[in-house]
Design an enzyme around this catalytic site. Structure first.
Site, PDB file in Angstrom:
ATOM      1  N   SER A  83      17.573  11.404 -12.420  1.00 15.11           N
ATOM      2  CA  SER A  83      18.869  10.720 -12.424  1.00 15.11           C
ATOM      3  C   SER A  83      19.375  10.325 -11.040  1.00 15.11           C
ATOM      4  O   SER A  83      20.336   9.555 -10.943  1.00 15.11           O
ATOM      5  CB  SER A  83      19.929  11.598 -13.084  1.00 15.11           C
ATOM      6  OG  SER A  83      19.795  11.526 -14.472  1.00 15.11           O
ATOM      7  N   LYS A  86      19.692   6.729 -10.448  1.00 18.05           N
ATOM      8  CA  LYS A  86      20.843   5.963 -10.953  1.00 18.05           C
ATOM      9  C   LYS A  86      21.747   5.498  -9.809  1.00 18.05           C
ATOM     10  O   LYS A  86      22.321   4.411  -9.854  1.00 18.05           O
ATOM     11  CB  LYS A  86      21.673   6.810 -11.917  1.00 18.05           C
ATOM     12  CG  LYS A  86      20.951   7.155 -13.213  1.00 18.05           C
ATOM     13  CD  LYS A  86      21.700   8.243 -13.990  1.00 18.05           C
ATOM     14  CE  LYS A  86      20.998   8.606 -15.283  1.00 18.05           C
ATOM     15  NZ  LYS A  86      21.530   9.841 -15.888  1.00 18.05           N
ATOM     16  N   TYR A 209      13.688   1.952 -17.162  1.00 10.30           N
ATOM     17  CA  TYR A 209      14.544   3.085 -16.793  1.00 10.30           C
ATOM     18  C   TYR A 209      13.716   4.367 -16.625  1.00 10.30           C
ATOM     19  O   TYR A 209      13.913   5.132 -15.683  1.00 10.30           O
ATOM     20  CB  TYR A 209      15.639   3.266 -17.855  1.00 10.30           C
ATOM     21  CG  TYR A 209      16.394   4.561 -17.721  1.00 10.30           C
ATOM     22  CD1 TYR A 209      17.385   4.714 -16.751  1.00 10.30           C
ATOM     23  CD2 TYR A 209      16.094   5.652 -18.533  1.00 10.30           C
ATOM     24  CE1 TYR A 209      18.055   5.914 -16.613  1.00 10.30           C
ATOM     25  CE2 TYR A 209      16.762   6.856 -18.397  1.00 10.30           C
ATOM     26  CZ  TYR A 209      17.734   6.988 -17.437  1.00 10.30           C
ATOM     27  OH  TYR A 209      18.393   8.187 -17.284  1.00 10.30           O
ATOM     28  N   TYR A 261      27.804  14.773 -13.041  1.00 10.44           N
ATOM     29  CA  TYR A 261      28.115  14.809 -14.484  1.00 10.44           C
ATOM     30  C   TYR A 261      29.489  15.426 -14.727  1.00 10.44           C
ATOM     31  O   TYR A 261      30.420  15.202 -13.969  1.00 10.44           O
ATOM     32  CB  TYR A 261      27.030  15.552 -15.260  1.00 10.44           C
ATOM     33  CG  TYR A 261      25.631  15.102 -14.929  1.00 10.44           C
ATOM     34  CD1 TYR A 261      25.250  13.781 -15.182  1.00 10.44           C
ATOM     35  CD2 TYR A 261      24.718  15.953 -14.363  1.00 10.44           C
ATOM     36  CE1 TYR A 261      23.978  13.352 -14.877  1.00 10.44           C
ATOM     37  CE2 TYR A 261      23.437  15.521 -14.059  1.00 10.44           C
ATOM     38  CZ  TYR A 261      23.082  14.219 -14.316  1.00 10.44           C
ATOM     39  OH  TYR A 261      21.836  13.803 -13.999  1.00 10.44           O
ATOM     40  N   VAL A 279      17.350  16.041 -13.020  1.00 10.19           N
ATOM     41  CA  VAL A 279      16.865  17.208 -13.771  1.00 10.19           C
ATOM     42  C   VAL A 279      15.556  17.805 -13.258  1.00 10.19           C
ATOM     43  O   VAL A 279      15.183  18.888 -13.686  1.00 10.19           O
ATOM     44  CB  VAL A 279      16.682  16.951 -15.282  1.00 10.19           C
ATOM     45  CG1 VAL A 279      17.976  17.006 -16.027  1.00 10.19           C
ATOM     46  CG2 VAL A 279      15.908  15.699 -15.552  1.00 10.19           C
TER      47      VAL A 279
HETATM   48  N1  GLN Z   1      14.989  10.757 -17.089  1.00 13.04           N
HETATM   49  C1  GLN Z   1      16.018  11.670 -17.473  1.00 13.04           C
HETATM   50  C2  GLN Z   1      16.738  11.178 -18.714  1.00 13.04           C
HETATM   51  O1  GLN Z   1      17.059  10.020 -18.772  1.00 13.04           O
HETATM   52  C3  GLN Z   1      16.972  11.839 -16.322  1.00 13.04           C
HETATM   53  C4  GLN Z   1      18.047  12.819 -16.651  1.00 13.04           C
HETATM   54  C5  GLN Z   1      18.633  13.516 -15.472  1.00 13.04           C
HETATM   55  O2  GLN Z   1      18.065  13.633 -14.387  1.00 13.04           O
HETATM   56  N2  GLN Z   1      19.787  14.110 -15.718  1.00 13.04           N
HETATM   57  O3  GLN Z   1      16.966  11.915 -19.644  1.00 13.04           O
END
Ligand code: GLN
Length: 350
Positions: A83, A86, A209, A261, A279
């Site tokens: 993530s 992003k 993505y 988050y 994650v």
């Molecule tokens: N690739 C993961 C997802 O889209 C990324 C999630 C994350 O790092 N929180 O579920």
């Protein structure tokens, strides 16, 4: 490279300046040794390949806006950006379309919901509201220019590589593992399509993505990528302008409210710098006009944020004086050190 004399010039973008390099070096080593044996949290397992990560890996890296890097632990260990991508894809989309378009198409508010929430889409007539949860991140990736998904992916890969100052590559194993378990993201992309919020094929969008999340980075890379946002969009190691200063500013504003988050409020209270987690266990934290911190440790808290990474970053924010909200009094009362105080009664609850 920016000249060292900058250290002596009053910062106009945040309070104070970083300590001398030798002191940063000692503080980075202290942050690493302080949390090295911390076993709290659990490695993510909802993407099968992540469950195989070595939970003891731990890296701390700091890049100053003059390009100097200080690191401790496994700073060269590779992991998937997840993530954290992003943040940088948001910057690329913002650069391509501008501040108002991102605000209107994707939104810049905290949803207070987990990163993989489907409800976030349903609650707002399909408006994702937040580019750092998966719904908004998918809508943001959809805005990356390109005639085909392959072109969009190449634009993302080369764009994030410019932030890192080296060619980033796909971790094929992670990509395939996530593609096999990606039903939730596919559902979110379909929902966005049903509300007319994306102009691309939802299947192809999830593929791009998932690739962006599967780019392989190190804590060293994250610190440089973050330092590019801290340095008005210019990579302090390569000297390349990657995005405009306005885009860097807008990206940090989004991270400040949503980068961690549903824990973003606590994070701001305890640490006081914009940050983004992934994650796989990476975190990047940015101190505008000063530098950035990259950490890596795979054990996560329930929101999906690395436990040792959060604690080490909180320590560094205090020891290096990074908190955006801390100030020293103007005039004779200011000893220049108040923002660096580590008060044991304020041990961060992270
Ligand atoms: N690739 C993961 C997802 O889209 C990324 C999630 C994350 O790092 N929180 O579920």
């Amino acid at each position: 490279m920016v000249h060292r004399e900058l250290r002596d010039v009053a910062q106009t973008v945040s309070t104070g300046t970083l300590p001398a390099p030798e002191r940063i070096e000692r503080i980075v080593a202290a942050a690493h040794s302080r949390y090295r044996t911390d076993q709290d949290g659990a490695v993510a397992d909802y993407i099968p390949v992540l469950a195989a990560a070595d939970p003891d890996l731990f890296a701390v890296a700091v890049t100053e806006i003059d390009g100097d890097v200080h690191e401790a632990g496994d700073a060269g260990a590779g992991f998937t950006i997840q993530s954290i991508s992003k943040a940088f894809v948001f910057a690329l989309a913002c650069e391509a379309h501008g501040h108002p378009a991102l605000r209107e198409r994707v939104g810049v508010d905290n949803t207070g919901l987990p990163f993989n929430s489907v409800i976030a889409v349903e609650l707002n007539d399909g408006h994702p509201r937040n580019p750092m949860v998966n719904a908004g991140a998918l809508a943001t990736t959809a805005l990356i220019p390109g005639a085909t998904p392959a072109e969009q992916w190449e634009r993302v890969r080369t764009g994030l590589s410019r932030f890192a100052g080296r060619g980033l590559e796909l971790d094929g194993g992670a990509y395939h593992s996530e593609m096999l378990t990606n039903q939730r993201n596919s559902a979110i992309a379909r929902l966005l399509e049903s509300y007319g919020r994306i102009d691309v094929d939802p299947g192809a969008l999830v593929d791009v993505y998932t690739r962006q999340c599967s780019l392989r980075v190190t804590a060293h890379d994250l610190a440089i990528m973050g330092a590019t946002l801290a340095d008005g969009g210019v990579n302090p190691v390569t000297g390349e302008r990657v995005v405009s200063a306005q885009t860097a500013r807008d990206t940090l504003a989004v991270l400040a409210s949503t980068g961690m988050y549903e824990r973003s409020g606590t994070w701001m209270f305890e640490v006081g710098v914009p940050a983004k987690s992934g994650v796989a266990g990476g975190i990047v934290a940015i101190a505008p006009g000063k530098g950035a911190i990259g950490t890596f440790s795979p054990r996560l808290d329930p929101a999906g944020n690395s436990v040792r990474g959060q604690r080490a970053t909180a320590y560094l924010s205090r020891a290096l004086g990074l908190n955006l909200f801390a100030s020293d009094p103007h005039g004779p009362d200011g000893d220049g050190d108040a923002t660096r105080a580590i008060d044991s009664r304020e041990e961060p609850a992270l």
